[in-house]
Motif scaffolding. Structure first.
Motif, mmCIF file in Angstrom:
data_model
loop_
_atom_site.group_PDB
_atom_site.id
_atom_site.type_symbol
_atom_site.label_atom_id
_atom_site.label_comp_id
_atom_site.label_asym_id
_atom_site.label_seq_id
_atom_site.Cartn_x
_atom_site.Cartn_y
_atom_site.Cartn_z
ATOM 1 N N UNK A 5 33.057 34.884 35.967
ATOM 2 C CA UNK A 5 32.824 36.229 35.422
ATOM 3 C C UNK A 5 34.134 36.936 35.106
ATOM 4 N N UNK A 6 35.229 36.513 35.753
ATOM 5 C CA UNK A 6 36.532 37.147 35.550
ATOM 6 C C UNK A 6 37.468 36.283 34.703
ATOM 7 N N UNK A 7 36.964 35.163 34.213
ATOM 8 C CA UNK A 7 37.777 34.225 33.438
ATOM 9 C C UNK A 7 37.120 33.977 32.076
ATOM 10 N N UNK A 8 37.417 34.818 31.089
ATOM 11 C CA UNK A 8 36.757 34.691 29.790
ATOM 12 C C UNK A 8 37.019 33.345 29.125
ATOM 13 N N UNK A 32 43.769 31.901 36.260
ATOM 14 C CA UNK A 32 44.191 33.293 36.063
ATOM 15 C C UNK A 32 45.638 33.361 35.558
ATOM 16 N N UNK A 33 46.489 32.520 36.100
ATOM 17 C CA UNK A 33 47.875 32.471 35.643
ATOM 18 C C UNK A 33 47.937 32.084 34.163
ATOM 19 N N UNK A 34 47.197 31.048 33.783
ATOM 20 C CA UNK A 34 47.191 30.606 32.388
ATOM 21 C C UNK A 34 46.638 31.684 31.461
ATOM 22 N N UNK A 35 45.611 32.396 31.908
ATOM 23 C CA UNK A 35 45.074 33.510 31.118
ATOM 24 C C UNK A 35 46.146 34.555 30.864
ATOM 25 N N UNK A 36 46.886 34.903 31.895
ATOM 26 C CA UNK A 36 47.941 35.896 31.773
ATOM 27 C C UNK A 36 49.024 35.434 30.799
ATOM 28 N N UNK A 37 49.435 34.180 30.925
ATOM 29 C CA UNK A 37 50.442 33.633 30.019
ATOM 30 C C UNK A 37 49.928 33.582 28.578
#
Length: 112
Positions: free
Chosen positions: A18-21, A99-104
């Motif tokens: 739900x928090x990882x589009x 989450x790290x990859x999403x941010x990057x």
């Protein structure tokens, strides 16, 4: 900081998604069955930007000491995350790396 090494329960995986589009759970290609992996396809404007993303992710990934299986074809990178020492199941470490990859990725898209 590396998170705890334990397989997540299905409800925990659903909550994390739900928090990882754009991330999904796919049947894994490594480890003992039944293996599962978090998966996402990242798309860039071209090959150079895709490789730049991989390069920018390498240092932080190595710091986490939790490495993805990923595939690059021209402008896209498919990332697959599972924890091999847990029979290729999904763990909190995989969610942390996603989450790290999403941010990057958000940062890379902002620079494109």
């Amino acid at each position: 900081m590396m998170t705890e090494r334990k397989a997540l329960l299905n409800d925990e995986i659903k909550a994390a998604l739900q928090t990882l589009p754009g991330w999904t759970v796919v049947e894994g290609q490594t480890g003992r069955p039944p293996a599962h992996e978090l998966h996402k396809r990242f798309v860039f404007q071209d090959f150079v930007h895709a490789i730049a993303f991989m390069t920018s992710a390498a240092g932080p990934i190595d710091t986490l000491n939790h490495h993805p299986r990923w595939e690059n074809v021209w402008n896209r990178i498919d990332v697959f995350l599972s924890t091999h020492d847990l029979a290729s199941q999904i763990s909190p470490a995989d969610v942390e790396l996603a989450r790290l990859l999403e941010s990057l990725y958000v940062n890379a898209k902002g620079k494109a």
